[in-house]
Design a protein around this motif. Structure first.
Motif, PDB file in Angstrom:
ATOM      1  N   ASN A 102     115.260  62.101   9.416  1.00  0.00           N
ATOM      2  CA  ASN A 102     116.599  61.728   9.746  1.00  0.00           C
ATOM      3  C   ASN A 102     117.514  62.848   9.129  1.00  0.00           C
ATOM      4  O   ASN A 102     118.695  62.567   8.876  1.00  0.00           O
ATOM      5  N   SER A 103     117.178  64.113   9.001  1.00  0.00           N
ATOM      6  CA  SER A 103     118.188  65.148   8.395  1.00  0.00           C
ATOM      7  C   SER A 103     117.492  66.423   8.867  1.00  0.00           C
ATOM      8  O   SER A 103     116.316  66.526   9.218  1.00  0.00           O
ATOM      9  N   TYR A 104     118.443  67.402   8.921  1.00  0.00           N
ATOM     10  CA  TYR A 104     118.054  68.865   9.405  1.00  0.00           C
ATOM     11  C   TYR A 104     117.736  69.689   7.965  1.00  0.00           C
ATOM     12  O   TYR A 104     117.420  70.639   7.858  1.00  0.00           O
ATOM     13  N   ARG A 105     118.257  69.030   7.045  1.00  0.00           N
ATOM     14  CA  ARG A 105     118.200  69.607   5.759  1.00  0.00           C
ATOM     15  C   ARG A 105     116.741  70.150   5.305  1.00  0.00           C
ATOM     16  O   ARG A 105     116.532  71.192   4.846  1.00  0.00           O
ATOM     17  N   PHE A 106     115.751  69.220   5.428  1.00  0.00           N
ATOM     18  CA  PHE A 106     114.312  69.758   5.025  1.00  0.00           C
ATOM     19  C   PHE A 106     113.454  69.799   6.056  1.00  0.00           C
ATOM     20  O   PHE A 106     112.518  69.842   5.750  1.00  0.00           O
ATOM     21  N   GLY A 107     113.996  69.974   7.310  1.00  0.00           N
ATOM     22  CA  GLY A 107     112.992  70.317   8.535  1.00  0.00           C
ATOM     23  C   GLY A 107     112.427  71.821   8.512  1.00  0.00           C
ATOM     24  O   GLY A 107     113.120  72.545   7.791  1.00  0.00           O
ATOM     25  N   LYS A 108     111.422  71.933   8.870  1.00  0.00           N
ATOM     26  CA  LYS A 108     110.924  73.106   9.069  1.00  0.00           C
ATOM     27  C   LYS A 108     111.602  74.010   9.775  1.00  0.00           C
ATOM     28  O   LYS A 108     112.179  73.935  10.729  1.00  0.00           O
ATOM     29  N   SER A 109     111.666  75.376   9.249  1.00  0.00           N
ATOM     30  CA  SER A 109     112.419  76.590   9.813  1.00  0.00           C
ATOM     31  C   SER A 109     111.797  76.991  11.217  1.00  0.00           C
ATOM     32  O   SER A 109     110.629  77.266  11.037  1.00  0.00           O
ATOM     33  N   LEU A 110     112.445  77.205  12.271  1.00  0.00           N
ATOM     34  CA  LEU A 110     111.927  77.523  13.462  1.00  0.00           C
ATOM     35  C   LEU A 110     112.512  79.108  13.668  1.00  0.00           C
ATOM     36  O   LEU A 110     113.647  79.141  13.676  1.00  0.00           O
ATOM     37  N   ARG A 111     111.598  79.934  13.977  1.00  0.00           N
ATOM     38  CA  ARG A 111     112.049  81.231  14.107  1.00  0.00           C
ATOM     39  C   ARG A 111     111.687  81.930  15.290  1.00  0.00           C
ATOM     40  O   ARG A 111     110.524  81.786  15.773  1.00  0.00           O
ATOM     41  N   ARG A 112     112.546  82.704  16.194  1.00  0.00           N
ATOM     42  CA  ARG A 112     112.270  83.125  17.248  1.00  0.00           C
ATOM     43  C   ARG A 112     113.260  84.520  17.357  1.00  0.00           C
ATOM     44  O   ARG A 112     114.252  84.516  16.966  1.00  0.00           O
ATOM     45  N   PRO A 113     112.446  85.635  18.116  1.00  0.00           N
ATOM     46  CA  PRO A 113     113.109  86.838  17.995  1.00  0.00           C
ATOM     47  C   PRO A 113     114.281  86.983  18.759  1.00  0.00           C
ATOM     48  O   PRO A 113     114.582  86.375  19.561  1.00  0.00           O
ATOM     49  N   VAL A 114     115.176  88.067  18.473  1.00  0.00           N
ATOM     50  CA  VAL A 114     116.444  88.310  19.134  1.00  0.00           C
ATOM     51  C   VAL A 114     116.332  89.713  19.312  1.00  0.00           C
ATOM     52  O   VAL A 114     115.871  90.536  18.515  1.00  0.00           O
ATOM     53  N   LYS A 115     116.684  90.015  20.710  1.00  0.00           N
ATOM     54  CA  LYS A 115     116.869  91.722  20.915  1.00  0.00           C
ATOM     55  C   LYS A 115     118.164  91.962  21.582  1.00  0.00           C
ATOM     56  O   LYS A 115     118.247  90.777  22.433  1.00  0.00           O
ATOM     57  N   ILE A 116     118.692  92.924  21.020  1.00  0.00           N
ATOM     58  CA  ILE A 116     120.003  93.570  21.574  1.00  0.00           C
ATOM     59  C   ILE A 116     119.646  94.970  22.269  1.00  0.00           C
ATOM     60  O   ILE A 116     119.077  95.715  21.586  1.00  0.00           O
ATOM     61  N   GLY A 117     119.741  94.819  23.497  1.00  0.00           N
ATOM     62  CA  GLY A 117     119.302  96.168  24.256  1.00  0.00           C
ATOM     63  C   GLY A 117     120.296  97.239  23.944  1.00  0.00           C
ATOM     64  O   GLY A 117     121.446  97.119  23.590  1.00  0.00           O
ATOM     65  N   SER A 118     119.734  98.528  24.099  1.00  0.00           N
ATOM     66  CA  SER A 118     120.591  99.868  23.935  1.00  0.00           C
ATOM     67  C   SER A 118     121.745  99.940  24.711  1.00  0.00           C
ATOM     68  O   SER A 118     121.772  99.376  25.868  1.00  0.00           O
ATOM     69  N   GLY A 119     123.156 100.215  24.094  1.00  0.00           N
ATOM     70  CA  GLY A 119     124.333 100.496  24.735  1.00  0.00           C
ATOM     71  C   GLY A 119     124.944  99.255  24.905  1.00  0.00           C
ATOM     72  O   GLY A 119     126.033  99.199  25.519  1.00  0.00           O
ATOM     73  N   ALA A 120     124.451  98.042  24.180  1.00  0.00           N
ATOM     74  CA  ALA A 120     125.211  96.851  24.271  1.00  0.00           C
ATOM     75  C   ALA A 120     126.461  96.734  23.545  1.00  0.00           C
ATOM     76  O   ALA A 120     126.510  97.417  22.404  1.00  0.00           O
ATOM     77  N   TRP A 121     127.366  95.833  23.921  1.00  0.00           N
ATOM     78  CA  TRP A 121     128.661  95.597  23.007  1.00  0.00           C
ATOM     79  C   TRP A 121     128.606  93.964  22.587  1.00  0.00           C
ATOM     80  O   TRP A 121     128.597  93.221  23.746  1.00  0.00           O
ATOM     81  N   ILE A 122     128.682  93.506  21.569  1.00  0.00           N
ATOM     82  CA  ILE A 122     128.889  92.229  21.239  1.00  0.00           C
ATOM     83  C   ILE A 122     130.077  92.069  20.871  1.00  0.00           C
ATOM     84  O   ILE A 122     130.502  92.671  19.553  1.00  0.00           O
ATOM     85  N   ALA A 123     131.121  91.417  21.496  1.00  0.00           N
ATOM     86  CA  ALA A 123     132.604  91.327  21.148  1.00  0.00           C
ATOM     87  C   ALA A 123     132.553  90.503  19.918  1.00  0.00           C
ATOM     88  O   ALA A 123     131.679  89.921  19.562  1.00  0.00           O
ATOM     89  N   GLY A 124     133.821  90.303  19.411  1.00  0.00           N
ATOM     90  CA  GLY A 124     134.128  89.591  18.108  1.00  0.00           C
ATOM     91  C   GLY A 124     133.905  88.071  18.472  1.00  0.00           C
ATOM     92  O   GLY A 124     133.862  87.584  19.455  1.00  0.00           O
ATOM     93  N   ASN A 125     133.626  87.405  17.014  1.00  0.00           N
ATOM     94  CA  ASN A 125     133.409  86.041  17.163  1.00  0.00           C
ATOM     95  C   ASN A 125     132.365  85.684  17.854  1.00  0.00           C
ATOM     96  O   ASN A 125     132.284  84.180  18.527  1.00  0.00           O
ATOM     97  N   CYS A 126     131.179  86.197  17.979  1.00  0.00           N
ATOM     98  CA  CYS A 126     130.141  85.923  18.759  1.00  0.00           C
ATOM     99  C   CYS A 126     128.984  85.172  18.129  1.00  0.00           C
ATOM    100  O   CYS A 126     128.869  85.704  17.029  1.00  0.00           O
ATOM    101  N   ALA A 127     128.179  84.374  18.604  1.00  0.00           N
ATOM    102  CA  ALA A 127     126.720  84.088  17.831  1.00  0.00           C
ATOM    103  C   ALA A 127     125.802  84.535  18.920  1.00  0.00           C
ATOM    104  O   ALA A 127     125.753  83.971  19.966  1.00  0.00           O
ATOM    105  N   VAL A 128     124.782  85.075  18.450  1.00  0.00           N
ATOM    106  CA  VAL A 128     123.519  85.247  18.935  1.00  0.00           C
ATOM    107  C   VAL A 128     122.415  84.631  18.354  1.00  0.00           C
ATOM    108  O   VAL A 128     121.932  84.917  17.255  1.00  0.00           O
TER     109      VAL A 128
END
Length: 169
Positions: A102-128
């Protein structure tokens, strides 16, 4: 142990260079110091004084990457291509929490890769988020949340969650 050491090292770099002005010379110096613990780093890596880079051992960046003010990069499997511009107040995270007792506090961490391609622009206030791919030469519009894989390069993505908007060429 190496991950914990890289978090401590990241904090040390941030604190020891905090008062250096955000001009290219000092931002490159800060990027160089971060690169010493990173998985891989290209030339001219520039990081502003208020950016937070944690878990350096899982971070790989290409040439001519710029990370703006108050951006947080945290995770063990993040790849940023060449000539990427990351705007202010962004969050790039390869991890997520799971639900346990009944909580996210002690749940196992789930890790998945993130890839940002060459020449990309992530504008302000974004979440990836973990499992995301921003294709080469693409733009992630301000205030967007990228939570999936896209493949169409030279495109504009935006919204919450981010959707394909249009081709840029």
């Amino acid at each position: 142990m190496k991950v914990k050491l890289s978090i401590l090292y990241s904090w040390l770099v941030k604190v020891s260079t905090l008062l250096l002005p955000n001009i290219p010379l000092f931002m490159r110096f800060r990027g160089f110091l971060y690169s010493l613990m990173m998985k891989g780093c290209g030339r001219n890596f520039q990081v502003t004084s208020t950016a937070v880079l944690n878990s350096l051992t899982g971070l790989k960046v290409g040439d001519h990457v710029y990370i703006a003010h108050n951006t947080v990069v945290i995770g063990l499997d993040i790849e940023i291509g060449d000539e990427v511009l990351i705007g202010p107040n962004c969050i790039i995270s390869s991890g997520n929490h799971t639900f346990l007792n009944n909580s996210y506090r002690f749940g196992k961490s789930l890790r998945r890769p993130v890839k940002i391609g060459s020449g990309a622009w992530i504008a302000g206030n974004c979440a990836v988020l973990g499992g995301s791919i921003l294709p080469p030469r693409s733009v992630l519009g301000a205030g967007s949340v990228l939570n999936k894989k896209y493949e169409a390069a030279d495109s504009l993505y935006g919204g919450t969650p981010a959707l394909f908007i249009k081709e840029m060429r």
